[in-house]
Design a protein around this motif. Structure first.
Motif, PDB file in Angstrom:
ATOM      1  N   GLU A 101     -90.314  13.429 -86.180  1.00 48.55           N
ATOM      2  CA  GLU A 101     -88.917  14.135 -85.661  1.00 48.55           C
ATOM      3  C   GLU A 101     -88.555  15.043 -86.836  1.00 48.55           C
ATOM      4  O   GLU A 101     -88.031  16.241 -86.270  1.00 48.55           O
TER       5      GLU A 101
ATOM      6  N   GLU B 115     -88.855  18.970 -85.398  1.00 46.81           N
ATOM      7  CA  GLU B 115     -87.475  19.557 -84.464  1.00 46.81           C
ATOM      8  C   GLU B 115     -87.186  20.933 -84.880  1.00 46.81           C
ATOM      9  O   GLU B 115     -86.870  21.387 -84.289  1.00 46.81           O
ATOM     10  N   TRP B 116     -87.455  21.150 -86.053  1.00 43.98           N
ATOM     11  CA  TRP B 116     -87.188  22.606 -86.868  1.00 43.98           C
ATOM     12  C   TRP B 116     -88.385  23.535 -86.601  1.00 43.98           C
ATOM     13  O   TRP B 116     -88.023  24.738 -86.681  1.00 43.98           O
TER      14      TRP B 116
ATOM     15  N   SER C  40     -90.562  18.941 -80.928  1.00 43.41           N
ATOM     16  CA  SER C  40     -90.455  17.584 -81.416  1.00 43.41           C
ATOM     17  C   SER C  40     -90.537  16.779 -80.249  1.00 43.41           C
ATOM     18  O   SER C  40     -91.182  15.665 -80.315  1.00 43.41           O
ATOM     19  N   THR C  41     -90.054  17.004 -79.007  1.00 45.86           N
ATOM     20  CA  THR C  41     -90.156  15.864 -77.974  1.00 45.86           C
ATOM     21  C   THR C  41     -91.643  15.953 -77.446  1.00 45.86           C
ATOM     22  O   THR C  41     -92.149  14.884 -77.164  1.00 45.86           O
TER      23      THR C  41
ATOM     24  N   GLN D 185     -82.640  12.034 -83.152  1.00 41.02           N
ATOM     25  CA  GLN D 185     -82.393  13.457 -83.665  1.00 41.02           C
ATOM     26  C   GLN D 185     -80.877  13.739 -84.144  1.00 41.02           C
ATOM     27  O   GLN D 185     -80.820  14.750 -85.179  1.00 41.02           O
TER      28      GLN D 185
ATOM     29  N   ALA E 295     -81.681  14.392 -87.873  1.00 42.63           N
ATOM     30  CA  ALA E 295     -82.009  15.882 -88.182  1.00 42.63           C
ATOM     31  C   ALA E 295     -80.871  16.687 -88.041  1.00 42.63           C
ATOM     32  O   ALA E 295     -80.596  17.641 -88.947  1.00 42.63           O
TER      33      ALA E 295
ATOM     34  N   SER F  83     -90.502  23.282 -76.808  1.00 47.48           N
ATOM     35  CA  SER F  83     -89.890  23.337 -78.281  1.00 47.48           C
ATOM     36  C   SER F  83     -88.397  24.111 -78.245  1.00 47.48           C
ATOM     37  O   SER F  83     -88.532  25.340 -77.932  1.00 47.48           O
TER      38      SER F  83
ATOM     39  N   SER G  12     -86.244  25.041 -80.588  1.00 43.71           N
ATOM     40  CA  SER G  12     -86.262  25.892 -81.409  1.00 43.71           C
ATOM     41  C   SER G  12     -87.285  27.119 -81.092  1.00 43.71           C
ATOM     42  O   SER G  12     -86.838  28.106 -81.336  1.00 43.71           O
TER      43      SER G  12
ATOM     44  N   ALA H 177     -78.496  23.767 -82.460  1.00 45.94           N
ATOM     45  CA  ALA H 177     -79.063  22.454 -82.327  1.00 45.94           C
ATOM     46  C   ALA H 177     -77.832  21.305 -82.598  1.00 45.94           C
ATOM     47  O   ALA H 177     -77.927  20.270 -81.938  1.00 45.94           O
TER      48      ALA H 177
ATOM     49  N   MET I 277     -77.838  18.963 -79.671  1.00 47.91           N
ATOM     50  CA  MET I 277     -78.755  17.622 -79.923  1.00 47.91           C
ATOM     51  C   MET I 277     -77.274  16.444 -80.019  1.00 47.91           C
ATOM     52  O   MET I 277     -77.746  15.262 -79.493  1.00 47.91           O
TER      53      MET I 277
ATOM     54  N   SER J 206     -86.041  16.359 -92.852  1.00 45.46           N
ATOM     55  CA  SER J 206     -85.468  17.526 -92.204  1.00 45.46           C
ATOM     56  C   SER J 206     -84.872  18.387 -93.307  1.00 45.46           C
ATOM     57  O   SER J 206     -85.020  19.695 -93.358  1.00 45.46           O
TER      58      SER J 206
END
Length: 287
Positions: free
Chosen positions: A14, A18-19, A24-25, A52, A55, A180, A182, A207, A211, A247
């Motif tokens: 994650e 995530e970034w 990430s999903t 999340q 993050a 994604s 991002s 985010a 999130m 993160s």
């Protein structure tokens, strides 16, 4: 103990994905196919979203001075020269207004169709296809923009119109896992003439409400319809803490990386991973 180690692995994935614009999903769905947690389906559905929050906290800490709209020190655009207005950073308030506009499309769809979208698209086929499509998009857009100067080089340059269109790109990620969040917003920002650095920063800030809102929605639905065991509670906390720590490192890396490099390497990674996922699916290893 094994489940805690799994939670650490999920937190690492994650925090990295995530970034970076690699979904990430999508990675969480694929990881769960390989190393599934010994938890209820209801808990895992909540876990992959609420993790999340760790993050998000990393973004808040790293960019605190750029996102906190109160304070007299380093106030570039105070609301007033004296009194309470001198402590209000109007430029940061405007940034948040723009971010909220970007949140609207995904927020509406998420609230109204969250469960339906999860049932339809949260599978390895969708993840693989979107990994490949947006991987190609990154490469094509970077080649198209090579040698061209960005029209928007500061966060202040993002107006309400640009904010809305970035939100529409984010909507794609809200619907299709593997896109994604991002990645979609960065691709959209680049197409709109926004520089890589500004696109990445805006994506980080965007985010926070997205999130947090998604985590709140998932968490509330879970608590209304199910209960959490003590082991599941530990798994959730461990996952969030690890995601936070990872993160911090990944965000710093990405901001340094994009000052000297483009996003094509992430495009190629997405394409290769998408092809591998499809082949594994056809071979029966996942699915």
């Amino acid at each position: 103990m094994i489940e805690i180690l799994k939670a650490i692995l999920f937190g690492i994935v994650e925090g990295i994905t995530e970034w970076l614009p690699i979904s990430s999903t999508g990675h969480m769905i694929l990881l769960n196919e390989i190393v599934s947690l010994n938890v209820s389906d209801e808990f895992y559905s909540m876990f992959e979203v609420v993790i999340q929050l760790g993050a998000i906290l990393a973004v808040v800490i790293l960019f605190w001075n750029q996102i906190w709209p109160f304070g007299k020190k380093d106030n570039k655009e105070p609301l007033a020269k004296t009194g309470a207005g001198a402590y209000i950073k109007w430029d940061i308030f405007k940034l948040w207004f723009h971010i909220l506009v970007s949140c609207v499309p995904a927020a509406i769809v998420g609230v109204l169709f969250d469960e339906q979208l999860e049932a339809l698209f949260y599978n390895y086929q969708t993840v693989a296809i979107m990994l490949i499509l947006f991987g190609v998009a990154f490469i094509v857009i970077e080649n198209y923009h090579k040698g061209k100067k960005a029209k928007v080089n500061t966060l202040v340059g993002i107006d309400y119109k640009l904010a809305f269109w970035i939100g529409m790109f984010q909507l794609i990620a809200a619907i299709f896992p593997g896109t994604s969040r991002s990645g979609a917003t960065i691709v959209g920002a680049l197409l709109l003439g926004i520089s890589r650095t500004v696109a990445a920063e805006y994506t980080f800030f965007l985010a926070i409400p997205v999130m947090f809102g998604a985590s709140l929605l998932k968490g509330a639905k879970f608590l209304m319809n199910a209960t959490m065991t003590s082991q599941e509670g530990v798994i959730l906390v461990v996952g969030m803490v690890v995601a936070f720590a990872v993160s911090l490192v990944v965000i710093k890396f990405l901001m340094g990386y994009i000052k000297k490099h483009d996003f094509k390497v992430f495009g190629w990674y997405r394409i290769i991973l998408g092809v591998i996922v499809l082949l594994c699916g056809f071979a029966g290893f996942i699915g």
